[in-house]
Enzyme design. Structure first.
Site, short mmCIF file in Angstrom:
data_model
loop_
_atom_site.label_atom_id
_atom_site.label_comp_id
_atom_site.label_asym_id
_atom_site.label_seq_id
_atom_site.Cartn_x
_atom_site.Cartn_y
_atom_site.Cartn_z
N LEU A 522 -17.14 -34.79 -6.28
CA LEU A 522 -15.85 -35.26 -6.79
C LEU A 522 -14.70 -34.70 -5.96
O LEU A 522 -13.63 -35.28 -5.88
CB LEU A 522 -15.66 -34.85 -8.25
CG LEU A 522 -16.60 -35.50 -9.26
CD1 LEU A 522 -16.45 -34.85 -10.63
CD2 LEU A 522 -16.32 -36.99 -9.37
N GLY A 523 -14.94 -33.54 -5.39
CA GLY A 523 -13.88 -32.96 -4.58
C GLY A 523 -14.35 -31.68 -3.91
O GLY A 523 -15.32 -31.06 -4.37
N GLY A 525 -12.84 -28.01 -2.11
CA GLY A 525 -11.70 -27.16 -1.79
C GLY A 525 -12.15 -26.04 -0.88
O GLY A 525 -13.31 -26.01 -0.47
N ALA A 526 -11.24 -25.13 -0.61
CA ALA A 526 -11.56 -24.04 0.31
C ALA A 526 -12.66 -23.16 -0.24
O ALA A 526 -13.51 -22.68 0.50
CB ALA A 526 -10.31 -23.21 0.55
N SER A 527 -12.68 -22.99 -1.54
CA SER A 527 -13.62 -22.03 -2.08
C SER A 527 -14.54 -22.63 -3.12
O SER A 527 -15.25 -21.92 -3.81
CB SER A 527 -12.83 -20.88 -2.69
OG SER A 527 -11.81 -21.41 -3.50
N VAL A 530 -16.80 -29.66 -6.23
CA VAL A 530 -16.97 -30.15 -7.59
C VAL A 530 -17.90 -31.36 -7.58
O VAL A 530 -17.77 -32.25 -6.73
CB VAL A 530 -15.62 -30.55 -8.20
CG1 VAL A 530 -15.78 -30.88 -9.68
CG2 VAL A 530 -14.61 -29.44 -8.02
N LYS A 547 -18.26 -27.26 -11.11
CA LYS A 547 -17.58 -26.64 -9.98
C LYS A 547 -18.43 -25.50 -9.46
O LYS A 547 -18.74 -24.56 -10.19
CB LYS A 547 -16.20 -26.13 -10.41
CG LYS A 547 -15.41 -25.51 -9.27
CD LYS A 547 -14.04 -25.06 -9.74
CE LYS A 547 -13.04 -26.20 -9.80
NZ LYS A 547 -12.37 -26.49 -8.55
N ASP A 641 -1.76 -21.98 -8.37
CA ASP A 641 -2.07 -23.05 -7.44
C ASP A 641 -1.73 -24.42 -8.04
O ASP A 641 -2.52 -25.36 -7.99
CB ASP A 641 -3.56 -22.98 -7.05
CG ASP A 641 -3.83 -23.68 -5.72
OD1 ASP A 641 -2.86 -23.99 -5.01
OD2 ASP A 641 -5.01 -23.92 -5.42
#
Ligand SMILES: *[C@@H]1O[C@H](CO)[C@@H](O)[C@H](O)[C@H]1NC(C)=O
Ligand SMILES: *[C@@H]1O[C@H](CO)[C@@H](O)[C@H](O)[C@H]1NC(C)=O
Ligand SMILES: *[C@@H]1O[C@H](CO)[C@@H](O)[C@H](O)[C@H]1NC(C)=O
Ligand SMILES: *[C@@H]1O[C@H](CO)[C@@H](O)[C@H](O)[C@H]1NC(C)=O
Length: 806
Positions: A522-523, A525-527, A530, A547, A641
């Site tokens: 789904l996505g 990110g840096a860390s 998902v 996640k 964030d």
């Protein structure tokens, strides 16, 4: 001859003079023991020294007399206090001042009301020019009307703990009505609905969580402000007000429509004007701001009665209306609700009754407390027809609300009806078009087999967001309930639909299965990444977002668990709910409810722009979610964030903040300074790169940028612009604001262009949020209040004015 009047006329004349004299004679300062007033049409009263107030009987229509204090120089009858509002007395009733206080007796001599006193025998009574009627002896006041308010506060009056104002029933009926305002013994200033005629409390509808709870007394001060003070006499809260000078009469009244309003009226000294200019006008206190939208009770009819709906006019006064097919139960009392004008639908199978009904289409209307079934259509096309049909064939269904493939069935009686442009979607209210030919008659209460109903989407998670239109508002009671529950670290079950959802611990294997081996991303990110997944609880399947935290996760398992638990405790309709976690060595995963409409970034910067009202809702929802994280949670949570990628949209496009609490788990505060900061005007507050403490104000800053993006439907930094000055949104927005050219910001956006006042307010709030100096930025609480219009937005300074001072 003719000049000699007959003796009886003289007699009348003398009597008349006597009456006149006694009337003026009564306007003395001290009222002595034994004085009395009789309820009659002669209008005798005790006046204050300068005549501003009077104490006596007021006739209320044909119903009887009210012992009251009123503004005596204002032409419109304005009663500030009364003794026997729920027990009017008949002509001939008598009020007497005795050494034991005031006593009101009916013509038969039965006691109707008594003031009671404390601390000695009364020596005299006095109507003061403040509007206070006092009973006193040489040393003290033994009783004051100011201590026993009815629905109005006057300047100089103080409301102490456990004192309440009860609204009157209607404009002309002074009986105790349907609302009260109280300074609770716990220090909270609240508004509640009450059942009338029973003196039973329903639920609170104000505040939306914004007053401090350590109040001790509410003081109406000489400059016209209502200040809540704590025990030490410090002001902890001031009701929004413009204040007023001594040239004005002032009052603050909880009115029959449930709104607490402050009024002023010029004290006319001009004899010739005949008091024509002496009319009440509202000063700014109006609580709640929009009663139609704010009343939400677990039960009850709302601002209007059952089956009706509430509409606010430009004066912020509510009106109760009946949908087509319904009429007022009592034509003289529109708050009693509405009734169907047609025969109810038969529940007998095969009655063919469904053909006799159709729907009245009502845009921007909802009855949010009447939901009993939620149908989520698989695809949007044709879904409204399916929604209508589902209701037509269901004899329990009185109406449906419909929005983008979501269909909510409503049962009778429809409750808490509201109609407002802020509500998206529409209601379809069922009504009969033909009278039934085959009289089904008799008991139509035969229960349909539950399985006959169209499939109920048993998505407890989805139900967190309540019914379709409801996402617009964070309603007072809801907020309070959630707040308290969060403090108790329990997970709530709204409407009882939510399956047991205490924070679950999952094995890695189970999550691997749920996501088919982490297949659908789904996505990223840096860390973390998902993945989409499906989990089963109690035989029901739920879509989830899993996640996977990649690295930098706190190695200490205890700490991870503690942080996760604190996230899990949060519960707010503008947050993405954490369902569970996995903590197996290096495998650290978090499981959230799935948000079907993706992130705000995709939505806002994608090809089809969301409409203005939806953007407004998203802005408000996000602000409320953040406010909750900052101030309402048992442990304060900084998001750190906030950006459109982290605001998700659920199936009804409600803003849901995601990834909160991660900052701590990912030790973001350390990674921050080395990565992620590019450019000068990102979402990142300036204090991140200065040696300054990081507080909740970093989120406020990011929120300010987000708000500008929502207003203008564009990214904060855009290189592809006509004019270089437009490249950085924050700068451009300030320029436009300062030069009075806000319309540039919403060019080609017809909806927003028609709401320039609102656009301006939102821009001003955003400019406050992005002040370089964190201490200048408002708290999220204040942001919410400003966006809602509860408090005014001051003129914002230039956002970077503080840079030079560093
Ligand atoms: C009213 O009566 C009290 C007590 O008898 C006295 O002290 C006061 O001066 C009186 N006030 C006036 C204005 O007569
Ligand atoms: C005023 O309202 C009360 C409360 O509903 C009711 O009992 C009473 O009859 C009303 N009075 C009049 C005169 O209508
Ligand atoms: C009344 O309260 C307001 C707001 O708290 C304050 O600014 C003002 O000075 C007060 N006025 C008086 C007369 O105490
Ligand atoms: C149904 O019958 C009632 C009276 O029995 C009448 O008042 C109403 O207008 C009729 N409605 C329709 C739709 O014919």
């Amino acid at each position: 001859m003719a000049s000699l009047a007959p003796p009886y006329i003289l007699c009348f004349f003398l009597l008349f003079m006597l009456l006149l004299c006694s009337s003026t004679a009564q306007a003395q300062r001290n009222i002595s023991l034994g004085s009395s007033l009789t309820a009659a049409n002669n209008n005798l009263f005790w006046e204050s020294p300068y005549g501003h107030f009077a104490f006596g009987f007021q006739q209320i229509g044909k119903d009887g007399f009210l012992l009251a204090i009123w503004f005596n120089k204002i032409p419109e009858r304005t009663i500030a206090w009364s003794a026997n509002r729920d027990n009017l007395v008949q002509q001939g009733s008598k009020l007497e001042l005795t050494k034991l206080g005031l006593v009101l007796k009916d013509p038969k001599g039965n006691q109707i009301w008594a003031s009671g006193i404390s601390g000695g025998d009364v020596a005299y009574g006095a109507m003061l020019d403040t509007g206070n009627f006092v009973l006193a002896n040489s040393s003290a006041h033994l009783w004051e009307s100011f201590k026993e308010p009815t629905d109005t506060l006057l300047v100089g009056q103080t409301m102490s703990l456990n004192t309440r104002l009860v609204a009157r029933y209607s404009k002309t009926n002074y009986s105790s009505g349907r609302f009260y305002f109280i300074l609770q013994s716990d220090g909270n200033l609240m508004l509640y609905t009450r059942n009338s005629p029973l003196d039973a409390t329903n639920s609170a509808y104000w505040p939306a969580s914004d007053t401090p709870n350590n109040g001790f007394q509410l003081i109406f001060n000489q400059s016209g402000y209502l200040n809540l003070e704590d025990k030490n006499g410090s002001i902890v809260y001031t009701l929004p007000s413009k204040g007023a000078t001594r040239d004005f009469y002032q009052r603050a009244t909880l009115e029959y429509d449930g709104v607490f309003r402050q009024y002023v009226c010029p004290k006319s000294s001009d004899q010739s004007s005949n008091g024509e200019n002496m009319v009440w006008t509202r000063s700014s206190t109006t609580i709640p701001f929009n009663i139609c939208l704010v009343i939400i009770q677990r039960t009850g009819g709302g601002a209007c009665g059952f089956n009706s709906y509430c509409i606010i006019n430009s004066e912020l006064r509510p009106t109760c209306l009946c949908p087509e097919g319904y009429t007022y139960i009592d034509p003289n009392d529109d708050t009693k609700g509405c009734k169907q004008t047609f025969e109810a639908q038969s529940c007998d199978e095969g009655s063919g009754d469904a053909d006799d009904f159709d729907f009245v289409n009502m845009e921007h209307t909802d009855w949010p407390l009447s939901d009993y079934e939620h149908l989520q259509m698989a695809s949007e096309s044709g879904s409204e027809d399916k929604c209508r049909k589902a209701c037509l064939v269901d004899c329990f269904c009185a109406a449906v609300t419909f929005y983008k493939g979501d269909c909510w069935k409503k049962r009778s009686p429809l409750s808490n009806g509201m109609s407002d442009p802020y509500l998206s979607g529409k209601a379809l209210v069922k009504r009969r078009t033909h009278n039934s030919t085959s009289k089904a008659g008799g008991t139509n209460a035969r229960k349909k087999d539950q399985s006959n109903h169209s499939t109920l989407v048993l998505s407890g998670i989805v139900l967190l967001s309540s019914s379709v239109f409801f996402n617009v508002l964070l309603l007072a009671a809801d907020f309070l309930v959630l707040f308290r529950i969060c403090k108790k670290a329990k997970v709530i079950k709204p409407n009882g639909f939510l399956p047991e959802m205490n924070l679950h611990s999952f094995t890695y294997a189970k999550l691997e299965a749920a996501t088919s081996g982490f297949k659908e991303v789904l996505g990223r990110g840096a860390s973390s990444s998902v993945f989409k997944g499906v989990l089963t609880f109690d035989d029901n399947q739920f879509m989830v977002a899993v996640k996977k935290l990649e690295h930098k996760v706190n190695e200490n398992g205890q700490e991870f668990k503690a942080e996760v638990t604190s996230i899990g405790c949060t519960n707010h309709k503008n947050l993405v709910q954490l369902i569970g976690f996995c903590d197996e060595g290096l495998h650290k995963l978090l499981i959230y409810e799935y948000m079907s409409n993706g992130s705000l970034a995709t939505f806002l910067f994608g090809p089809s722009k969301p409409n203005w009202l939806l953007r407004v809702q998203i802005a408000l929802g996000t602000a409320r979610g953040l406010f909750y994280l900052h101030e309402e949670c048992s442990t304060q949570i900084l998001h750190c964030d906030i950006k459109p990628q982290n605001i998700l949209l659920d199936d009804s496009y409600t803003a849901r903040i995601s990834d909160f609490g991660l900052a701590k788990i990912l030790k973001m505060d350390q990674t921050r300074t080395t990565t992620g900061i590019r450019g000068t005007k990102g979402y990142v507050a300036p204090e991140w790169f200065r040696n300054m403490p990081v507080t909740v104000k970093v989120d406020v800053y990011s929120y300010g940028i987000l708000l500008l993006e929502l207003i203008c439907c564009r990214k904060n930094i855009e290189e592809d612009v006509k004019d270089d000055t437009q490249m950085i949104l924050a700068d451009w927005a300030y320029d436009c604001y300062a030069s009075g050219k806000l319309d540039f910001l919403v060019e080609n956006d017809c909806e927003a262009s028609q709401e320039m006042k609102m656009v301006e307010k939102y821009v001003m709030v955003a400019l406050w949020c992005i002040q370089e100096d964190p201490s200048l930025r408002p708290t999220m609480k204040k942001v919410v209040l400003m966006l809602e219009g509860t408090i005014e937005v001051p003129v914002p300074p230039y956002p970077t004015s503080f840079i030079s001072s560093i």
